[in-house]
Design a protein around this motif. Sequence first.
Motif, PDB file in Angstrom:
ATOM      1  N   PHE A   1       0.826  -1.208   0.000  1.00  0.00           N
ATOM      2  CA  PHE A   1       0.000   0.000   0.000  1.00  0.00           C
ATOM      3  C   PHE A   1       0.861   1.258   0.000  1.00  0.00           C
ATOM      4  O   PHE A   1       0.698   2.144  -0.847  1.00  0.00           O
ATOM      5  N   LEU A   2       1.801   1.348   0.945  1.00  0.00           N
ATOM      6  CA  LEU A   2       2.616   2.562   1.074  1.00  0.00           C
ATOM      7  C   LEU A   2       3.584   2.760  -0.090  1.00  0.00           C
ATOM      8  O   LEU A   2       3.912   3.894  -0.434  1.00  0.00           O
ATOM      9  N   SER A   3       4.040   1.677  -0.687  1.00  0.00           N
ATOM     10  CA  SER A   3       5.018   1.801  -1.775  1.00  0.00           C
ATOM     11  C   SER A   3       4.349   2.046  -3.123  1.00  0.00           C
ATOM     12  O   SER A   3       5.013   2.018  -4.158  1.00  0.00           O
ATOM     13  N   ASP A   4       3.048   2.315  -3.100  1.00  0.00           N
ATOM     14  CA  ASP A   4       2.303   2.733  -4.294  1.00  0.00           C
ATOM     15  C   ASP A   4       1.693   4.105  -4.009  1.00  0.00           C
ATOM     16  O   ASP A   4       0.477   4.250  -3.889  1.00  0.00           O
ATOM     17  N   PRO A   5       2.552   5.133  -3.862  1.00  0.00           N
ATOM     18  CA  PRO A   5       2.049   6.436  -3.408  1.00  0.00           C
ATOM     19  C   PRO A   5       1.084   7.106  -4.377  1.00  0.00           C
ATOM     20  O   PRO A   5       0.245   7.900  -3.954  1.00  0.00           O
TER      21      PRO A   5
ATOM     22  N   GLU B   1      -3.559  14.656  -5.167  1.00  0.00           N
ATOM     23  CA  GLU B   1      -3.065  13.897  -6.314  1.00  0.00           C
ATOM     24  C   GLU B   1      -1.548  13.746  -6.214  1.00  0.00           C
ATOM     25  O   GLU B   1      -0.856  14.646  -5.733  1.00  0.00           O
ATOM     26  N   VAL B   2      -1.047  12.615  -6.683  1.00  0.00           N
ATOM     27  CA  VAL B   2       0.391  12.370  -6.795  1.00  0.00           C
ATOM     28  C   VAL B   2       0.674  12.101  -8.264  1.00  0.00           C
ATOM     29  O   VAL B   2       0.114  11.171  -8.852  1.00  0.00           O
ATOM     30  N   ILE B   3       1.533  12.932  -8.858  1.00  0.00           N
ATOM     31  CA  ILE B   3       1.859  12.827 -10.283  1.00  0.00           C
ATOM     32  C   ILE B   3       3.314  12.385 -10.416  1.00  0.00           C
ATOM     33  O   ILE B   3       4.228  13.126 -10.043  1.00  0.00           O
ATOM     34  N   PRO B   4       3.549  11.172 -10.934  1.00  0.00           N
ATOM     35  CA  PRO B   4       4.941  10.730 -11.096  1.00  0.00           C
ATOM     36  C   PRO B   4       5.706  11.655 -12.041  1.00  0.00           C
ATOM     37  O   PRO B   4       5.171  12.113 -13.050  1.00  0.00           O
ATOM     38  N   ARG B   5       6.964  11.921 -11.688  1.00  0.00           N
ATOM     39  CA  ARG B   5       7.850  12.719 -12.561  1.00  0.00           C
ATOM     40  C   ARG B   5       8.851  11.828 -13.278  1.00  0.00           C
ATOM     41  O   ARG B   5       9.575  12.292 -14.148  1.00  0.00           O
ATOM     42  N   THR B   6       8.921  10.568 -12.870  1.00  0.00           N
ATOM     43  CA  THR B   6       9.815   9.609 -13.500  1.00  0.00           C
ATOM     44  C   THR B   6       8.999   8.381 -13.893  1.00  0.00           C
ATOM     45  O   THR B   6       7.962   8.098 -13.298  1.00  0.00           O
TER      46      THR B   6
ATOM     47  N   VAL C   1       8.622   2.764  -8.363  1.00  0.00           N
ATOM     48  CA  VAL C   1       8.952   3.429  -7.109  1.00  0.00           C
ATOM     49  C   VAL C   1      10.161   2.737  -6.483  1.00  0.00           C
ATOM     50  O   VAL C   1      10.194   1.515  -6.337  1.00  0.00           O
ATOM     51  N   GLY C   2      11.161   3.524  -6.153  1.00  0.00           N
ATOM     52  CA  GLY C   2      12.399   3.073  -5.539  1.00  0.00           C
ATOM     53  C   GLY C   2      13.273   4.295  -5.353  1.00  0.00           C
ATOM     54  O   GLY C   2      12.840   5.427  -5.622  1.00  0.00           O
ATOM     55  N   VAL C   3      14.493   4.108  -4.906  1.00  0.00           N
ATOM     56  CA  VAL C   3      15.395   5.242  -4.703  1.00  0.00           C
ATOM     57  C   VAL C   3      15.538   6.001  -6.025  1.00  0.00           C
ATOM     58  O   VAL C   3      15.781   5.409  -7.074  1.00  0.00           O
ATOM     59  N   GLY C   4      15.330   7.303  -5.959  1.00  0.00           N
ATOM     60  CA  GLY C   4      15.428   8.159  -7.135  1.00  0.00           C
ATOM     61  C   GLY C   4      14.092   8.473  -7.788  1.00  0.00           C
ATOM     62  O   GLY C   4      13.994   9.413  -8.576  1.00  0.00           O
TER      63      GLY C   4
ATOM     64  N   ALA D   1       8.080  12.495  -7.716  1.00  0.00           N
ATOM     65  CA  ALA D   1       6.676  12.802  -7.964  1.00  0.00           C
ATOM     66  C   ALA D   1       6.382  14.221  -7.504  1.00  0.00           C
ATOM     67  O   ALA D   1       7.084  14.779  -6.662  1.00  0.00           O
ATOM     68  N   THR D   2       5.334  14.768  -8.080  1.00  0.00           N
ATOM     69  CA  THR D   2       4.782  16.048  -7.650  1.00  0.00           C
ATOM     70  C   THR D   2       3.481  15.757  -6.931  1.00  0.00           C
ATOM     71  O   THR D   2       2.647  15.002  -7.437  1.00  0.00           O
ATOM     72  N   THR D   3       3.323  16.329  -5.738  1.00  0.00           N
ATOM     73  CA  THR D   3       2.052  16.215  -5.043  1.00  0.00           C
ATOM     74  C   THR D   3       1.274  17.509  -5.251  1.00  0.00           C
ATOM     75  O   THR D   3       1.857  18.593  -5.349  1.00  0.00           O
ATOM     76  N   VAL D   4      -0.037  17.360  -5.343  1.00  0.00           N
ATOM     77  CA  VAL D   4      -0.922  18.504  -5.514  1.00  0.00           C
ATOM     78  C   VAL D   4      -1.885  18.511  -4.336  1.00  0.00           C
ATOM     79  O   VAL D   4      -2.556  17.509  -4.067  1.00  0.00           O
ATOM     80  N   SER D   5      -1.915  19.632  -3.621  1.00  0.00           N
ATOM     81  CA  SER D   5      -2.805  19.749  -2.466  1.00  0.00           C
ATOM     82  C   SER D   5      -4.232  20.011  -2.947  1.00  0.00           C
ATOM     83  O   SER D   5      -4.450  20.371  -4.110  1.00  0.00           O
ATOM     84  N   PRO D   6      -5.215  19.869  -2.074  1.00  0.00           N
ATOM     85  CA  PRO D   6      -6.594  20.191  -2.464  1.00  0.00           C
ATOM     86  C   PRO D   6      -6.748  21.637  -2.962  1.00  0.00           C
ATOM     87  O   PRO D   6      -7.603  21.918  -3.797  1.00  0.00           O
TER      88      PRO D   6
END
Length: 146
Positions: free
Chosen positions: A19-23, A36-41, A45-48, A51-56
């Motif tokens: 669950f936690l490793s799928d942000p 929302e969590v938008i991957p930048r890569t 998910v792993g070291v490196g 992601a960009t998080t977007v607040s409400p």
Amino acid sequence: MRLHASTVVGQPVDQVWAFLSDPVDSTPRWDRSIAEVIPRTTAPVGVGWEATTVSPSGKRQDFRVTAYHPGRSLTFTLLSSPMFRRADLTFQLTPTPSGTRIDHTIELTLRNPLLGPVLRLTSGRALATDLALLRDALTEAAGRSA
């Protein structure tokens, strides 16, 4: 400044880790500050991983995974923020007889140290509330997969 909260959930470590490793999917389900969590890569998910998080309210922050120990711990480091010079958010998982203990620690440095007392007063309760929401989201996810 260091903030810490913990909870015990009824799921085994492997389910909590999944669950936690799928942000991208999980974080908006329990963290009230993230819509929302938008991957930048494109890497998994792993070291490196970034992601960009977007607040409400639409505010954006960029994070990078800086520690990734499957089944044990995961750390996100804030890359830039108008409020924080630095912030590391760590989840530590420990098996217990009744499930998994989740320790969530945030180490941060404020750009304006005068905000420290206010943040200390409000953040402890907010962090505990988020962990209660995480516990509920994990319970719901376990019910869906059963």
